[in-house]
Design a protein around this motif. Structure first.
Motif, short mmCIF file in Angstrom:
data_model
loop_
_atom_site.label_atom_id
_atom_site.label_comp_id
_atom_site.label_asym_id
_atom_site.label_seq_id
_atom_site.Cartn_x
_atom_site.Cartn_y
_atom_site.Cartn_z
N TYR A 9 66.50 101.83 14.66
CA TYR A 9 65.46 101.53 15.64
C TYR A 9 64.73 102.81 16.01
O TYR A 9 65.35 103.86 16.23
CB TYR A 9 66.09 100.89 16.89
CG TYR A 9 66.69 99.53 16.60
CD1 TYR A 9 65.94 98.37 16.78
CD2 TYR A 9 67.99 99.41 16.11
CE1 TYR A 9 66.47 97.12 16.50
CE2 TYR A 9 68.54 98.17 15.82
CZ TYR A 9 67.77 97.02 16.02
OH TYR A 9 68.30 95.78 15.73
N HIS A 10 63.40 102.71 16.11
CA HIS A 10 62.60 103.92 16.27
C HIS A 10 61.48 103.71 17.28
O HIS A 10 61.15 102.58 17.66
CB HIS A 10 62.01 104.34 14.91
CG HIS A 10 63.05 104.63 13.87
ND1 HIS A 10 63.68 105.85 13.75
CD2 HIS A 10 63.60 103.82 12.91
CE1 HIS A 10 64.56 105.80 12.76
NE2 HIS A 10 64.54 104.58 12.24
N LEU A 45 61.97 101.17 21.76
CA LEU A 45 62.32 101.21 20.34
C LEU A 45 62.08 99.85 19.68
O LEU A 45 62.18 98.79 20.31
CB LEU A 45 63.79 101.58 20.16
CG LEU A 45 64.26 102.89 20.80
CD1 LEU A 45 65.74 103.10 20.52
CD2 LEU A 45 63.44 104.07 20.32
N GLY A 46 61.72 99.91 18.40
CA GLY A 46 61.59 98.72 17.58
C GLY A 46 62.14 99.01 16.19
O GLY A 46 62.55 100.14 15.89
N ARG A 47 62.14 98.00 15.32
CA ARG A 47 62.71 98.16 13.98
C ARG A 47 61.59 98.09 12.94
O ARG A 47 61.09 97.00 12.63
CB ARG A 47 63.75 97.09 13.70
CG ARG A 47 64.55 97.34 12.44
CD ARG A 47 65.89 96.67 12.50
NE ARG A 47 66.84 97.24 11.57
CZ ARG A 47 68.14 97.05 11.62
NH1 ARG A 47 68.66 96.30 12.58
NH2 ARG A 47 68.94 97.59 10.74
N ILE A 60 73.43 100.61 18.97
CA ILE A 60 72.29 99.76 19.32
C ILE A 60 72.40 98.42 18.60
O ILE A 60 72.10 97.36 19.17
CB ILE A 60 70.97 100.47 18.97
CG1 ILE A 60 70.82 101.75 19.80
CG2 ILE A 60 69.78 99.54 19.21
CD1 ILE A 60 69.59 102.56 19.45
N ASP A 61 72.82 98.48 17.32
CA ASP A 61 72.98 97.22 16.57
C ASP A 61 73.95 96.28 17.26
O ASP A 61 73.72 95.05 17.31
CB ASP A 61 73.48 97.53 15.15
CG ASP A 61 72.36 98.01 14.24
OD1 ASP A 61 71.21 97.55 14.43
OD2 ASP A 61 72.63 98.83 13.34
N ARG A 113 59.91 94.12 17.40
CA ARG A 113 60.69 94.15 18.63
C ARG A 113 61.44 92.83 18.80
O ARG A 113 60.94 91.76 18.43
CB ARG A 113 59.78 94.41 19.83
CG ARG A 113 59.08 95.76 19.75
CD ARG A 113 58.07 95.96 20.86
NE ARG A 113 58.71 95.95 22.17
CZ ARG A 113 58.07 96.19 23.32
NH1 ARG A 113 56.76 96.42 23.28
NH2 ARG A 113 58.71 96.15 24.46
N VAL A 155 72.18 94.72 20.22
CA VAL A 155 71.20 93.72 19.80
C VAL A 155 71.91 92.44 19.36
O VAL A 155 71.50 91.32 19.71
CB VAL A 155 70.32 94.28 18.66
CG1 VAL A 155 69.45 93.17 18.06
CG2 VAL A 155 69.45 95.42 19.18
N LEU A 180 64.47 97.69 24.28
CA LEU A 180 65.34 98.81 23.88
C LEU A 180 64.68 100.08 24.37
O LEU A 180 63.63 100.50 23.86
CB LEU A 180 65.52 98.84 22.37
CG LEU A 180 66.26 97.67 21.74
CD1 LEU A 180 66.27 97.80 20.22
CD2 LEU A 180 67.70 97.61 22.27
N ALA A 188 56.48 98.29 14.18
CA ALA A 188 57.91 98.01 14.30
C ALA A 188 58.15 96.67 15.00
O ALA A 188 57.45 96.32 15.97
CB ALA A 188 58.59 99.14 15.07
#
Length: 597
Positions: A465-466, A456-458, A578-579, A476, A582, A482, A474
């Protein structure tokens, strides 16, 4: 409430409040045993306004029950009279214990091929032996259904996906159709399997064995049924069968043209009998009985849910299993054979105005009257006409439109359906259902065995995150992987999980210092997977990588506690979001960097 509203209200939709403690006790006691007899509860709360509708619907229904019951008995390898016995008994029993208000039970074309596959090779042409085999199959299927219902296994048929059900039923439809072709052509062949039978039938036709008079009667009957199928006012099957019987009588087709006819039915009703079979037959009968139990409940559960939705009621699938099982069990003791709900006769009852299970009772008693008063009424009914009835029903079983849709939207499920169809067409009904079950289990396990996973990345402008394969741009977090796993963790995929996590670490564009599993899709974990997590954590720690989890569900955490993993990992490595994971990683890296300075 208006009179019309009151007439349409079902017993299960109304509640009557007892007024005294004594009446409450009586109501409670009665409710306890009526829970297993919902049909009887409906009859006890019967309203006079329904009577006319149920009587008329029952009489209309009986005109279809007789020819169809006889036809399906013959198609199943049993004497035609057994089809009437297997219609009378289930209707009476289901009216007491069945939860569905207007569901019609009896012999069914979907079961004919399965029953025939057991009865034909074991009976050796002996009608009495065939009756015993059919009766024992009904007892087996009834016992299986009742036990499954009491064990609350009504959900099991949901394990068969639509494509698999369509493939199996298309195979059954083809098998039934092929089995009736010799009767339609006026000769007989020894069955060796659907496709091989087709070759034998073609050879017999080429060799000139066709009885043209029987063929003419059969095809005319089939054409009439198909032409009148869409009519709600004209009972196509009744018209076609009566017409064929009249023609056979007027032109003396049995004597002059050697057209096979039904003959006189035994007068009277069946007595209670125990269907004894040989020890050598037990395995085949058990397999066949279990197969028809699954098929009959799958059909019945779908049909009962459909009609419950239309009548704004609810149907308990476990009670449906018990009701269907009781009907099968009872018919097995009275020279019947396995039965199911009917998707062709139930709409007839509904269209005729049926309100309750009394419709089925009236239909059954009408057949009783026929057997007692006029058993010779159908003696000139050509077997080719009966074959036409079954063939028309088999044609209705084919599902083509839905398969076209599945082909467009999901090719691999379409080919699963074709595989099930081919299994039944090549090997027969019973091996075919075994293949369908195996394919269903494989399909069920495949998504969990080889599930989807991703890093996953943002993405910019998108919250959360997807999947980086869908959002290549996205962002990372440097040093953090992730990883999302879209399935439960269990013995079959535990090693794959470990491999994919390590592969994600190896493919990271920056040196990895932390791995966070986005675990929201992980709904369960077993001992093998738990041990794999421990081994993976040790491997990651050896590389200086911290392994943690985000959004893991509480029930899964409870399992980890039992397995000792919460102690191994520590509470600090489980994050609610997830936040949060991180943020914790970024803070830890900043702290380490400052400490290094």
């Amino acid at each position: 409430m208006t009179a019309q509203d009151h007439e349409g209200t079902l017993p299960e939709q109304r509640e009557t409040a007892p007024t005294t403690h004594r009446s409450q006790g009586r109501t409670s006691d009665r409710g306890a045993w009526l829970r297993w007899a919902p049909g009887l509860r409906t009859l006890l709360q019967y309203e006079p306004a329904w009577l006319g509708h149920d009587l008329m619907a029952g009489l209309v229904l009986a005109t279809m029950l007789v020819p169809v019951g006889i036809a399906y008995a013959v198609a199943s390898g049993l004497p035609g009279i057994c089809g009437l016995y297997a219609t009378i008994i289930p209707l009476l029993v289901y009216a007491m214990v069945g939860p569905s208000r207007i569901l019609v039970l009896g012999p069914d074309s979907a079961l004919a091929a399965v029953i025939l596959g057991v009865v034909l090779p074991l009976s050796g042409g002996d009608p009495q032996r065939a009756v015993a085999l059919g009766g024992m199959m009904a007892l087996v299927s009834g016992a299986v259904l009742i036990l499954a219902g009491l064990a609350r296994l009504g959900f099991v048929t949901e394990l068969l996906s639509k494509p698999i059900r369509y493939g199996y039923m298309n195979g059954i439809a083809l098998t039934v159709l092929i089995s009736q072709l010799p009767k339609l052509f006026g000769f007989s062949v020894e069955s060796t399997g659907p496709l091989r039978d087709l070759s034998t039938i073609a050879g017999a036709v080429v060799a000139g064995r066709m009885n043209w008079a029987a063929f003419a009667v059969g095809t005319a009957t089939l054409a009439a049924i198909l032409l009148l199928r869409g009519s709600k006012r004209v009972p196509g099957i009744l018209v076609a069968v009566v017409g064929a019987t009249i023609l056979a009588s007027l032109f003396d087709l049995a004597e002059r043209h050697d057209v096979s006819t039904l003959g006189s039915l035994p007068q009277g009703l069946p007595g209670f009998t125990l269907p004894w079979i040989g020890i050598a037959d037990i395995v085949s009968v058990l397999i066949g009985g279990c197969a028809v139990a699954m098929v009959s409940f799958a059909d019945t559960s779908v049909l009962s849910r459909a009609y419950a939705a239309r009548t704004h009621t609810t149907v308990n699938p476990n009670q449906e299993m018990v009701g269907l099982g009781a009907a099968n069990l009872a018919t097995g003791f009275f020279q019947g054979f396995p039965i199911s709900s009917s998707s062709s006769r139930t709409p007839v009852a509904e269209a005729a105005g049926a309100r309750t299970q009394l419709t089925g009772i009236v239909g059954a008693l009408t057949i009783v009257l026929l057997l007692l008063v006029a058993p010779n009424l159908l003696r000139n009914l050509p077997t080719a006409a009966l074959a036409a009835v079954v063939i028309a029903s088999a044609i209705g079983l084919f599902e083509v439109t839905e398969l076209k849709r599945i082909y467009r939207i999901q090719r691999w499920e379409f080919w699963l359906s074709i595989a099930c169809f081919a299994g039944v067409a090549v090997f027969g009904a019973i091996p075919g259902i075994g293949l369908a079950i195996v394919i269903a289990v494989i399909e069920f396990l495949w998504d969990g065995w080889r599930p989807y996973s991703t890093v996953l990345g943002r993405p910019a402008g998108v919250e959360g995150y997807h999947d980086i394969t869908r959002y290549p741009e996205a962002r990372r977090i440097p040093g953090l992987v992730l990883f999302r796993w879209d399935a439960p963790l269990f013995f079959a995929n535990a090693e794959l999980f470990r491999e994919r996590v390590l592969a994600a670490v190896a493919e990271s564009p920056t040196p990895v210092r932390g791995v966070v599993v986005a675990a929201a899709p992980v709904t369960s974990i077993d001992v093998t997977a738990a041990d794999a997590l421990t081994e993976l954590d040790q491997s990651l720690q050896a590389q200086g990588i911290q392994f943690s989890f985000a959004e893991l569900k509480d029930p899964v955490k409870d399992k980890l506690k039992r397995f000792g993993l919460m102690t191994w990992f520590g509470e600090t490595r489980f994050f609610p979001t997830i936040d949060a994971a991180v943020s914790s990683y970024i803070v830890a890296q900043d702290t380490n960097r400052k400490a290094g300075e």
